[in-house]
Structure formats: structure tokens, C-alpha cells
Design an enzyme around this catalytic site. Structure first.
Site, mmCIF file in Angstrom:
data_model
loop_
_atom_site.group_PDB
_atom_site.id
_atom_site.type_symbol
_atom_site.label_atom_id
_atom_site.label_comp_id
_atom_site.label_asym_id
_atom_site.label_seq_id
_atom_site.Cartn_x
_atom_site.Cartn_y
_atom_site.Cartn_z
ATOM 1 N N ASP A 1 -2.179 14.260 16.401
ATOM 2 C CA ASP A 1 -1.499 15.175 17.320
ATOM 3 C C ASP A 1 -2.140 16.549 17.193
ATOM 4 O O ASP A 1 -2.773 16.847 16.187
ATOM 5 C CB ASP A 1 -0.007 15.278 16.961
ATOM 6 C CG ASP A 1 0.716 13.977 17.255
ATOM 7 O OD1 ASP A 1 0.515 13.427 18.350
ATOM 8 O OD2 ASP A 1 1.480 13.521 16.378
ATOM 9 N N SER B 1 0.873 -1.179 0.000
ATOM 10 C CA SER B 1 0.000 0.000 0.000
ATOM 11 C C SER B 1 0.910 1.228 0.000
ATOM 12 O O SER B 1 2.079 1.146 0.397
ATOM 13 C CB SER B 1 -0.947 -0.001 1.206
ATOM 14 O OG SER B 1 -0.238 -0.243 2.400
ATOM 15 N N GLU C 1 1.304 5.501 0.759
ATOM 16 C CA GLU C 1 0.748 6.660 1.473
ATOM 17 C C GLU C 1 1.194 7.959 0.797
ATOM 18 O O GLU C 1 2.358 8.104 0.421
ATOM 19 C CB GLU C 1 1.231 6.629 2.918
ATOM 20 C CG GLU C 1 0.692 7.792 3.738
ATOM 21 C CD GLU C 1 1.019 7.657 5.213
ATOM 22 O OE1 GLU C 1 0.769 6.585 5.798
ATOM 23 O OE2 GLU C 1 1.534 8.638 5.781
#
Ligand code: FAD
Length: 297
Positions: free
Chosen positions: A102, A8, A10
Site C-alpha cells: 500500500d 511459519s 511473521e
């Protein structure tokens, strides 16, 4: 329906039109013949990239890829999050990467808007049932805020028990940390796949900066060797390819689940690594090589 692919990939949502053009017209076509199972799109801290993430998800889905948007509550409330999930469902998105995330840099502490990933996974399951395949984050070298190693494994299990289907790790260069972590997760009763996340070394100075912040260790021997190549970017680049290719080969030989690559929106060195580890077979005549050659011509 999603099909099982070899890896995969990103990407982050580009901030500029030029970045968007490059991602859609150069990087993505150059990586398409790696046959990724899905492409995931990051979500800025505190929801700061909401619109660009949604737009990038739509554009990559239009290009024919199975897409997995990352998402976190950030400062959003439940209604806003529900709206975003509905939007993705309407677009036909079937995968998500669910995170606590975050707080944006310099914008307060994470505690202020802290919805842990296990709570987000529960929320997604409550509101959308089994619609989405959900991935969560895992940390072979342990999350920097974790109380202890065993607490972090416990909370990974909590995310998976809340209904996540698999985990993807933070990047690492110490392969032993991944193998040991897999053993600890198995001992804790985790049965879902934990995909290794691998970061090609494109810009070593940036990599060192991220790594300090996210608690991923760059081993001393790599730092020392990169220091030798401080004035020799070609050798630094080749060394980075060699190290990461070897890491991936070790993982594949060990039977690890398909690797998740943090591409940083770069087609190279991803293609070279993919070729080194057998994800791309044959010579230089792939459609992806041709796309890359057109983009640099
Ligand atoms: P959590 O799993 O919620 O864990 C956070 C911390 O709290 C850990 O220390 C954990 O031990 C502890 N903890 C967990 N649950 C509980 C609980 N219920 N009670 C008490 N303590 C708990 N960041 C972005 O901003 N955007 C992205 O798109 C993005 N994508 C990522 C993709 C992957 C594959 C990975 C590995 C990381 C990604 N990150 C991203 C970084 C991530 O957001 C940060 O590492 C963040 O600090 C933690 O998110 P999490 O989902 O792992 O948090």
C-alpha cells in the site's frame, strides 16, 4: 535448504534498539522450539522500512532461521528492486513474500506507485530465475479494493501463474470464509498451497483498527464478548487465546497447510496457542519457556 516445519512466523522490523534487542534476545529464542519452516519479515508501506527490514532479515538469518523478506515496489524503480534482490541473494536468502503493498498513510493513493503483485512475481522470476521460493498474499474475505470476489480469485491465480509457489492468507476469524475460498480457488484451477494466516488477539483495540483497514472481519460474537471483558484484561486475554486456538485446531483437523502466524513480535500468546494446538508437546520445560521466563525475571 529449507525444511518443512510445523508453521511459519511473521515479525515486523523493530524501530528502536530496545525493540530489536527484545526481538532477537527474547521473542525469537522463545519461539524457536516451534520449529518454524521460516520467519518472514514485513516491509513498510512504500518501502519505508527498507533498511530495518534488510537488517532484521540478516539478524534473524544469523540466529539460524530460514528467512523470508516481504517486498513490494513501492516507489522504487526496477534497478533499485534488482539491487535489493541481489543483496538478498548474496545473503543466502531463499524465500520472499511478494506484494503490491500500500502507499504510506497520507502519502497519496496506492495507484500512484501501483505495481501489482503478479507483476512483481514476474519481475523476480525474470531477474533471478528459480532462486527464490515466492509466497504471495491471498484474501479469504476478499481484498478491500477488489472489484469482486471472482476478480480477486482471478488475480490470485495470476500471481501464482506468474511463478509464485504458494499463498499466505490475510488473517481471518470466520473459518468458513477460508474453506469456501479454498473451494473457489480449487474451482479456478489453483493447485498451490494456500496457508492460513492467523493473528493472535494481543491488543483487541488495535486488532479492531487493523481489521477495519484491511477488510478482515471480527465477528459480532467476538466483539460482544470482548466488550464484556473491557475492564478485565486477563479474561479478554484468555478468551482471545481460546478463540484463536479453536480456530487453529479446526484448520489443522481439516488438513490445511501449515499455519502462518502474525506474531506481532510477541512470544506470548503465541506459545500458549502453540501448546494448545499441539505444536509444542510436553510440559513447561522447553528451551523457549526458559527463554521466556528469563526475559520476564
Ligand atoms: P495485489 O495482489 O496486487 O492486489 C491488490 C488489489 O488489486 C486487489 O484488490 C486485487 O484484486 C487487484 N489486482 C491484483 N492484480 C491486479 C491486476 N494485475 N490488475 C488489476 N487489478 C489487480 N503490506 C505491507 O505494507 N507490508 C507487508 O510486509 C505486508 N505483508 C503482508 C503479508 C500477507 C501474508 C498479507 C496477506 C498481506 C500483507 N500486506 C503487507 C498487506 C498488502 O500489502 C495489502 O493488502 C495490499 O493492499 C495488497 O497487496 P497484494 O500483494 O495482495 O496486492
Amino acid at each position: 535448504m529449507a525444511t518443512e516445519g510445523s508453521c511459519s512466523l511473521e515479525f515486523f522490523p523493530p524501530k528502536t534498539n530496545a525493540g530489536r534487542e527484545k526481538l532477537l534476545n527474547e521473542t525469537l529464542p522463545a519461539l524457536a522450539d516451534l520449529n518454524p519452516e521460516y520467519c518472514s519479515i514485513t516491509y513498510g508501506a512504500g518501502g519505508s522500512t527498507r533498511d530495518t527490514t534488510v537488517a532484521t532479515v540478516a539478524a534473524i538469518a544469523d540466529a539460524g532461521q530460514d528467512v523470508a523478506p516481504h517486498l513490494s515496489f513501492g516507489t522504487d524503480n526496477r534497478e533499485t528492486m534488482k539491487g535489493l534482490l541481489e543483496e538478498y541473494q548474496q545473503q543466502g536468502v531463499q524465500r520472499l513474500v511478494a506484494l503490491r503493498g500500500d502507499a504510506p498513510a497520507g502519502d497519496g493513493t496506492p495507484e500512484k506507485s501501483c505495481v501489482y503483485a503478479n507483476e512483481l512475481v514476474s519481475f523476480i522470476r525474470e531477474t533471478t530465475g528459480d532462486h527464490f521460493n515466492i509466497k504471495v498474499a491471498a484474501y479469504p474475505e476478499i481484498h478491500p479494493e477488489a472489484v469482486s470476489y471472482s476478480h480477486d480469485v482471478h488475480f490470485l491465480k495470476a500471481k501464482l501463474d506468474a511463478g509464485a509457489d504458494a499463498a499466505v492468507t490475510q488473517y481471518f476469524f470466520n473459518v468458513e470464509s477460508y474453506f469456501y475460498f479454498m473451494d473457489r480457488c480449487a474451482a479456478a484451477g489453483i493447485t498451490q498451497p494456500i496457508h492460513p494466516g492467523i493473528m493472535p488477539m494481543t491488543n483487541f483495540a488495535n486488532l479492531m483498527r487493523f481489521s477495519t483497514a484491511c477488510g478482515a472481519e471480527v465477528p459480532r460474537w467476538i466483539r460482544q464478548r470482548m466488550a464484556d471483558f473491557a475492564e478485565d484484561p486477563d479474561s479478554a486475554y484468555k478468551f482471545g487465546i481460546e478463540v484463536v486456538s479453536q480456530l487453529c485446531s479446526t484448520l489443522i483437523d481439516s488438513g490445511a497447510p501449515p499455519i502462518h502466524f502474525y506474531t506481532m513480535n510477541q512470544a506470548e500468546p503465541m506459545r500458549t496457542i502453540a501448546r494448545n494446538i499441539g505444536l509444542l508437546k510436553g510440559g513447561d520445560n522447553h528451551a523457549g519457556d526458559q527463554a521466556l521466563q528469563r526475559s520476564v525475571a
